[in-house]
Write an enzyme that holds these catalytic residues in place. Structure first.
Site, PDB file in Angstrom:
ATOM      1  N   CYS A  19      -2.041  -1.867   4.943  1.00  0.00           N
ATOM      2  CA  CYS A  19      -2.412  -3.245   5.275  1.00  0.00           C
ATOM      3  C   CYS A  19      -3.362  -3.821   4.221  1.00  0.00           C
ATOM      4  CB  CYS A  19      -2.969  -3.303   6.689  1.00  0.00           C
ATOM      5  SG  CYS A  19      -2.787  -4.947   7.424  1.00  0.00           S
ATOM      6  N   HIS A 155       1.639  -0.873   9.603  1.00  0.00           N
ATOM      7  CA  HIS A 155       0.709   0.173  10.061  1.00  0.00           C
ATOM      8  C   HIS A 155       1.443   1.435  10.519  1.00  0.00           C
ATOM      9  CE1 HIS A 155      -3.105  -2.079  10.072  1.00  0.00           C
ATOM     10  NE2 HIS A 155      -2.307  -3.129  10.196  1.00  0.00           N
ATOM     11  N   GLU A 157       0.186   4.230  11.091  1.00  0.00           N
ATOM     12  CA  GLU A 157      -0.651   4.977  12.037  1.00  0.00           C
ATOM     13  C   GLU A 157      -0.371   4.582  13.485  1.00  0.00           C
ATOM     14  OE1 GLU A 157      -1.660   2.507  10.233  1.00  0.00           O
ATOM     15  OE2 GLU A 157      -3.300   1.368  11.136  1.00  0.00           O
TER      16      GLU A 157
END
Ligand code: GLN
Length: 176
Positions: A19, A155, A157
């Protein structure tokens, strides 16, 4: 942050940007490789000499891209949110890590790589490894002549778990 990216890039240390991490990587590349002095994101400098990252509403008009978001509205107006498809480019670390051509990843950001600078950045060697479904927005960049330098706008994650680690994290750790 810019100096951290520069250190990893120049010293060929594996790097995974996420990001803002991708946006900073693009700014760093623009400044130090593409020689765009004063390159920045308009998030940090609205008057940047080279706004290589900006709100899509700041650069959409010139080439009439389809995605429309209104800066005057609430943050949701420019926020790109949720799962979206991304097309991966053959021969990149990203394509290798995912093992497929089209991926779905979750987003949560407002600023985008400014398409008006993509050609200049590519000419300077930056590899665009992934684009949004309609190919209008940069999703992943990679630095060639580097063991493993990948930065993504989305993202990973959000979908990685301890039992089922995300392929980008595995590839990053393997490279490191
Ligand atoms: N989560 C992030 O890193 C997003 C921050 C980023 N500057 C944006 O586009 O909004």
């Amino acid at each position: 942050k810019i100096e951290t990216v520069r250190y990893a890039r120049e010293n060929k240390i594996p790097f995974l940007g996420i990001c803002l991490g991708m946006q900073v990587a693009v700014i760093e590349y623009a400044r130090h490789v593409a020689c765009l002095e004063g390159a920045n994101s308009t998030e940090f400098d609205r008057q940047a000499a080279h706004p290589v990252v900006g709100l899509i509403t700041e650069w959409i008009d010139a080439d009439g891209l389809v995605e429309k978001r209104d800066e005057a509205s609430d943050l949701g107006g420019t926020m790109r949110l949720g799962a979206q498809n991304c097309n991966l480019i053959t021969g990149t670390h990203s394509r290798e890590a995912y093992g497929q051509d089209v991926i779905t990843e979750r987003h949560r950001h407002r600023y985008e790589v400014n398409n008006h600078y993509v050609e200049t950045l590519e000419d300077a060697g930056l590899k665009i490894a992934g684009r949004s479904e309609d190919n209008s927005l940069v999703e992943i960049v990679e630095v060639p002549d580097h063991p493993w330098f990948v930065a993504c706008q989305f993202h990973p994650e959000f979908t990685s778990t301890p039992r089922d680690g995300h392929g980008l994290f595995s590839a990053f750790i393997n490279a490191a």
